[in-house]
Design an enzyme around this catalytic site. Structure first.
Site, PDB file in Angstrom:
ATOM      1  N   ARG A 118       0.881  -1.181   0.000  1.00 41.45           N
ATOM      2  CA  ARG A 118       0.000   0.000   0.000  1.00 41.45           C
ATOM      3  C   ARG A 118       0.914   1.224   0.000  1.00 41.45           C
ATOM      4  O   ARG A 118       1.710   1.398   0.918  1.00 41.45           O
ATOM      5  CB  ARG A 118      -0.903   0.004   1.235  1.00 41.45           C
ATOM      6  CG  ARG A 118      -1.535   1.374   1.473  1.00 41.45           C
ATOM      7  CD  ARG A 118      -2.626   1.346   2.511  1.00 41.45           C
ATOM      8  NE  ARG A 118      -3.808   0.695   1.997  1.00 41.45           N
ATOM      9  CZ  ARG A 118      -5.016   0.820   2.543  1.00 41.45           C
ATOM     10  NH1 ARG A 118      -5.205   1.573   3.604  1.00 41.45           N
ATOM     11  NH2 ARG A 118      -6.055   0.184   2.027  1.00 41.45           N
ATOM     12  N   HIS A 145      -7.576   0.861  -6.248  1.00 39.26           N
ATOM     13  CA  HIS A 145      -7.770   0.027  -5.050  1.00 39.26           C
ATOM     14  C   HIS A 145      -8.487  -1.266  -5.485  1.00 39.26           C
ATOM     15  O   HIS A 145      -9.645  -1.489  -5.143  1.00 39.26           O
ATOM     16  CB  HIS A 145      -8.592   0.809  -4.015  1.00 39.26           C
ATOM     17  CG  HIS A 145      -8.529   0.245  -2.627  1.00 39.26           C
ATOM     18  ND1 HIS A 145      -7.772  -0.868  -2.297  1.00 39.26           N
ATOM     19  CD2 HIS A 145      -9.136   0.638  -1.460  1.00 39.26           C
ATOM     20  CE1 HIS A 145      -7.927  -1.135  -1.017  1.00 39.26           C
ATOM     21  NE2 HIS A 145      -8.736  -0.239  -0.496  1.00 39.26           N
ATOM     22  N   GLN A 148     -10.232  -3.825  -2.953  1.00 35.63           N
ATOM     23  CA  GLN A 148     -11.518  -3.329  -2.461  1.00 35.63           C
ATOM     24  C   GLN A 148     -12.627  -3.700  -3.443  1.00 35.63           C
ATOM     25  O   GLN A 148     -13.691  -4.204  -3.063  1.00 35.63           O
ATOM     26  CB  GLN A 148     -11.456  -1.801  -2.286  1.00 35.63           C
ATOM     27  CG  GLN A 148     -12.750  -1.192  -1.819  1.00 35.63           C
ATOM     28  CD  GLN A 148     -13.115  -1.611  -0.406  1.00 35.63           C
ATOM     29  OE1 GLN A 148     -12.293  -1.522   0.488  1.00 35.63           O
ATOM     30  NE2 GLN A 148     -14.333  -2.077  -0.202  1.00 35.63           N
ATOM     31  N   ASP A 240     -17.267   7.502  -0.993  1.00 39.45           N
ATOM     32  CA  ASP A 240     -15.987   7.367  -0.294  1.00 39.45           C
ATOM     33  C   ASP A 240     -15.657   8.743   0.301  1.00 39.45           C
ATOM     34  O   ASP A 240     -16.304   9.748  -0.038  1.00 39.45           O
ATOM     35  CB  ASP A 240     -14.904   6.918  -1.300  1.00 39.45           C
ATOM     36  CG  ASP A 240     -13.551   6.644  -0.646  1.00 39.45           C
ATOM     37  OD1 ASP A 240     -13.476   6.516   0.586  1.00 39.45           O
ATOM     38  OD2 ASP A 240     -12.545   6.543  -1.399  1.00 39.45           O
ATOM     39  N   CYS A 280     -16.417   1.993   1.061  1.00 43.87           N
ATOM     40  CA  CYS A 280     -15.255   1.128   1.317  1.00 43.87           C
ATOM     41  C   CYS A 280     -14.778   1.205   2.760  1.00 43.87           C
ATOM     42  O   CYS A 280     -14.083   0.308   3.230  1.00 43.87           O
ATOM     43  CB  CYS A 280     -14.121   1.491   0.369  1.00 43.87           C
ATOM     44  SG  CYS A 280     -13.638   3.230   0.504  1.00 43.87           S
ATOM     45  N   ARG A 308     -13.613  -8.413   2.171  1.00 47.27           N
ATOM     46  CA  ARG A 308     -12.188  -8.194   1.884  1.00 47.27           C
ATOM     47  C   ARG A 308     -11.399  -9.460   2.241  1.00 47.27           C
ATOM     48  O   ARG A 308     -10.492  -9.867   1.521  1.00 47.27           O
ATOM     49  CB  ARG A 308     -11.647  -7.004   2.696  1.00 47.27           C
ATOM     50  CG  ARG A 308     -12.226  -5.646   2.331  1.00 47.27           C
ATOM     51  CD  ARG A 308     -11.791  -5.200   0.954  1.00 47.27           C
ATOM     52  NE  ARG A 308     -10.334  -5.120   0.830  1.00 47.27           N
ATOM     53  CZ  ARG A 308      -9.565  -4.099   1.227  1.00 47.27           C
ATOM     54  NH1 ARG A 308     -10.139  -3.043   1.765  1.00 47.27           N
ATOM     55  NH2 ARG A 308      -8.252  -4.131   1.063  1.00 47.27           N
TER      56      ARG A 308
END
Ligand code: CP
Ligand code: NVA
Length: 321
Positions: A118, A145, A148, A240, A280, A308
């Site tokens: 990340r 991402h 996700q 988001d 998310c 996830r």
């Protein structure tokens, strides 16, 4: 509603040894294979049946940004698959003191069976993948991402079944999550509308890429600035945070610029009656979404977070076993 669970051969000839940097690199068939495996892994877990294809394998997890879900789901997921995961803060690595990504990639390839990273720049992840001889998984960059969205596709299928022709409306910043949703939707034949204020539209190259993929899948990509119009007929509404990691100093300005883009009860009422609300996480309650929507009956945010774990276990199984 959710698709039937298939018994699967866990070794995937096509995906073994591959990187997972963006869903753009995966065909709809490969994404469907991963999702089938995710449903299988989730079902086994719920029955308490061990599934350990990563016995003896080690995943290194490099973090240059904070995380709750990604860190814990990858770490717990690797352990559940019979392997082990190492948390590597880039601050404590020589990477943080200027050792190159290319050298780090080759060194880590001698110790590990996979790397999850990340970071900020997507280019850094591409560089890592170029030099590593083991799979590299993108755990979020400023651009994408994909982990996700793999989990989100699983959640969407659980909630609504077949995704072809379903309408997903993303409201807010044209950010990493929006980009991966556009690519994932385009691959899976979903109609996606991205609603962002002027100046916050998604990256042009990503839009073009998604439009290209949508041509063969039957999906549709639309950009607009009016949330009220966009949510009509929506099966899913997704939002988001307005300021992503690395944009903290823009928070005050963004709060003003996005003021008309909050997902609240009155916006939800303009979508389909059975609309599903997605985020998310982490969320800023009463900014991009009201407390009543995120805690209300349409919200599946904790199902998304749980998935996830299952989706990434499927991914690691396919790439690393
Ligand atoms: N959604 C997500 O990636 O959460 P974290 O930042 O907690 O990993
Ligand atoms: N867009 C957000 C997602 C966090 C999971 C960020 O990059 O901070």
């Amino acid at each position: 509603m959710a698709p039937a669970i298939k018994k699967l051969n866990t070794h995937n000839e096509e995906l073994y040894g591959q990187d997972f940097l963006t869903l753009a690199d995966y065909s709809p068939e490969q994404i469907n294979d991963l999702l089938d495996l995710a449903f299988y892994i989730k079902a086994q877990k719920k029955k308490g049946i061990p599934f350990e294809p990563l016995k003896g394998k080690v995943l290194g997890m490099i973090f240059e940004k904070s995380s709750t879900r990604t860190r814990v789901s990858f770490e717990a997921g690797t352990i559940q698959l019979g392997g082990q995961a190492l948390f590597l803060s880039s601050k404590d690595m020589q990477l943080g003191r200027g050792e190159t990504i290319a050298d780090t990639a080759r060194v880590l390839s001698g110790y590990l069976d996979g790397i999850m990273i990340r970071t900020y720049s997507h280019h850094d992840v591409e560089e890592l993948a170029k030099y590593a001889t083991i799979p590299v998984i993108n755990g979020l960059t400023d651009l994408y991402h994909p982990c996700q969205v793999l989990a989100d596709l699983q959640t969407m299928m659980e909630v609504k079944g077949d995704l072809k022709g379903k309408k997903l409306v993303y409201i807010g910043d044209g950010n990493n999550v929006a980009h991966s949703l556009m690519i994932g939707s385009a691959k899976m034949g979903i109609e996606i509308v991205v609603v962002a204020p002027d100046g916050y539209a998604p990256d042009k190259e990503v839009v073009e890429k998604a439009q290209q993929f949508a041509k063969t899948s039957g999906g549709k990509i639309t950009l607009c600035t009016d949330p009220n119009e966009a949510v009509q007929g929506a099966d899913f509404i997704y939002t988001d945070v307005w300021a992503s990691m690395g944009q903290e100093e823009e928070q005050v300005k963004r709060r003003k610029d996005f003021a008309d883009y909050q997902v609240n009860e009155s916006l939800l009422a303009k979508a389909k009656e059975d609309v599903t609300f997605m985020h998310c996480l982490p969320a800023h309650r009463d900014e991009e979404v009201t407390e009543s929507v995120i805690e209300g009956g349409h919200s599946v945010v904790f199902q998304q977070a749980e998935n996830r774990l299952h989706a990434q276990k499927a991914l690691m199984t396919a790439l690393m076993s």
